[in-house]
Design a protein around this motif. Sequence first.
Motif, mmCIF file in Angstrom:
data_model
loop_
_atom_site.group_PDB
_atom_site.id
_atom_site.type_symbol
_atom_site.label_atom_id
_atom_site.label_comp_id
_atom_site.label_asym_id
_atom_site.label_seq_id
_atom_site.Cartn_x
_atom_site.Cartn_y
_atom_site.Cartn_z
ATOM 1 N N VAL A 92 0.948 -1.262 -0.024
ATOM 2 C CA VAL A 92 -0.089 -0.017 0.028
ATOM 3 C C VAL A 92 0.870 1.326 -0.014
ATOM 4 N N VAL A 93 0.429 2.499 -0.873
ATOM 5 C CA VAL A 93 1.326 3.360 -0.815
ATOM 6 C C VAL A 93 0.594 4.303 0.389
ATOM 7 N N PHE A 94 1.510 4.551 1.458
ATOM 8 C CA PHE A 94 1.028 5.502 2.613
ATOM 9 C C PHE A 94 1.456 7.057 2.296
ATOM 10 N N LEU A 95 0.417 7.993 2.427
ATOM 11 C CA LEU A 95 0.747 9.335 2.235
ATOM 12 C C LEU A 95 0.214 10.098 3.360
ATOM 13 N N ASP A 149 -8.732 2.170 -3.121
ATOM 14 C CA ASP A 149 -8.205 0.746 -3.638
ATOM 15 C C ASP A 149 -7.518 1.096 -4.826
ATOM 16 N N LYS A 150 -7.038 0.016 -5.466
ATOM 17 C CA LYS A 150 -6.185 0.129 -6.687
ATOM 18 C C LYS A 150 -6.727 0.683 -8.198
ATOM 19 N N ASN A 151 -8.136 1.013 -7.993
ATOM 20 C CA ASN A 151 -8.802 1.713 -9.102
ATOM 21 C C ASN A 151 -8.933 2.994 -8.954
ATOM 22 N N GLY A 152 -8.439 3.606 -7.792
ATOM 23 C CA GLY A 152 -8.686 4.787 -7.255
ATOM 24 C C GLY A 152 -9.953 5.232 -6.540
ATOM 25 N N VAL A 153 -10.566 4.251 -6.441
ATOM 26 C CA VAL A 153 -11.887 4.417 -5.703
ATOM 27 C C VAL A 153 -11.674 4.417 -3.983
ATOM 28 N N ILE A 154 -12.337 5.357 -3.418
ATOM 29 C CA ILE A 154 -12.335 5.591 -1.868
ATOM 30 C C ILE A 154 -13.117 4.428 -1.203
ATOM 31 N N GLN A 155 -12.543 3.666 -0.842
ATOM 32 C CA GLN A 155 -13.344 2.237 0.127
ATOM 33 C C GLN A 155 -13.879 2.832 1.224
ATOM 34 N N VAL A 156 -12.921 3.630 2.129
ATOM 35 C CA VAL A 156 -13.332 4.067 3.576
ATOM 36 C C VAL A 156 -12.937 5.683 3.651
ATOM 37 N N GLU A 168 -5.789 -1.669 10.342
ATOM 38 C CA GLU A 168 -5.656 -2.974 9.632
ATOM 39 C C GLU A 168 -6.734 -3.411 8.775
ATOM 40 N N SER A 169 -7.981 -3.602 9.473
ATOM 41 C CA SER A 169 -9.252 -3.777 8.747
ATOM 42 C C SER A 169 -9.459 -3.145 7.452
ATOM 43 N N ASN A 170 -9.226 -1.667 7.401
ATOM 44 C CA ASN A 170 -9.448 -0.881 6.577
ATOM 45 C C ASN A 170 -8.287 -1.014 5.348
ATOM 46 N N ILE A 175 -6.578 -3.887 -0.182
ATOM 47 C CA ILE A 175 -5.634 -4.754 -0.853
ATOM 48 C C ILE A 175 -6.338 -6.174 -1.004
ATOM 49 N N GLY A 176 -7.409 -6.379 -0.296
ATOM 50 C CA GLY A 176 -8.008 -7.776 -1.004
ATOM 51 C C GLY A 176 -8.947 -7.498 -2.224
ATOM 52 N N ASP A 177 -8.544 -8.418 -2.957
ATOM 53 C CA ASP A 177 -9.354 -8.258 -4.435
ATOM 54 C C ASP A 177 -10.524 -9.575 -4.409
#
Length: 177
Positions: A92-95, A149-156, A168-170, A175-177
């Motif tokens: 994961v890229v952390f910023l 997520d990797k598609n650029g969509v905010i999940q949380v 960790e849950s988030n 990262i889960g596909d």
Amino acid sequence: MKKGWISIAIAVLVVGVIIFMNQSNTGNRDTRPEAGFTAPDFTLLNEEGKEVTLSQLKGKPVFINFWASWCPPCKEEMPLIQEAYEKYGNQVVFLGVNLTFQDSREEAISFMKSNGYEMPILFDDNPDVKKTVAKLYRAESIPTSFFIDKNGVIQVKKIGAMNYDEIESNINKIIGD
């Protein structure tokens, strides 16, 4: 005659609502700082003065944390983010987006270094507060975090400090596909 016009107006309204709801649910086409929508793009400078552009990270999950060195909940949460960075930094890229318009580069860098935190930080230092990335993301209180997520969509979108299990849950959600 009036009943006919009322029926037409109601039908048009219903169709409009259906179209609006359909577009809102697609998410990937709209850009909003909310879960289910494409994360708004931005470019900020990192500690080395290099530009980091969110859209160039597409294909990788991204964790964004808005913070400031003077913020007590941010200080509380940062060791947990560092722990997650050490565990998931290769996936994961952390910023860490520092609210430099309310902080300073020197304070942010000093805070990170003195505590041994290694998460990359970006500086949100536009002097026009209305044009900051924090404003774009509606990060009106800090800390505020986004898990993309990797598609650029905010999940949380999470407002406020998190415990490690929540972080960790988030992360696992992105990262889960």
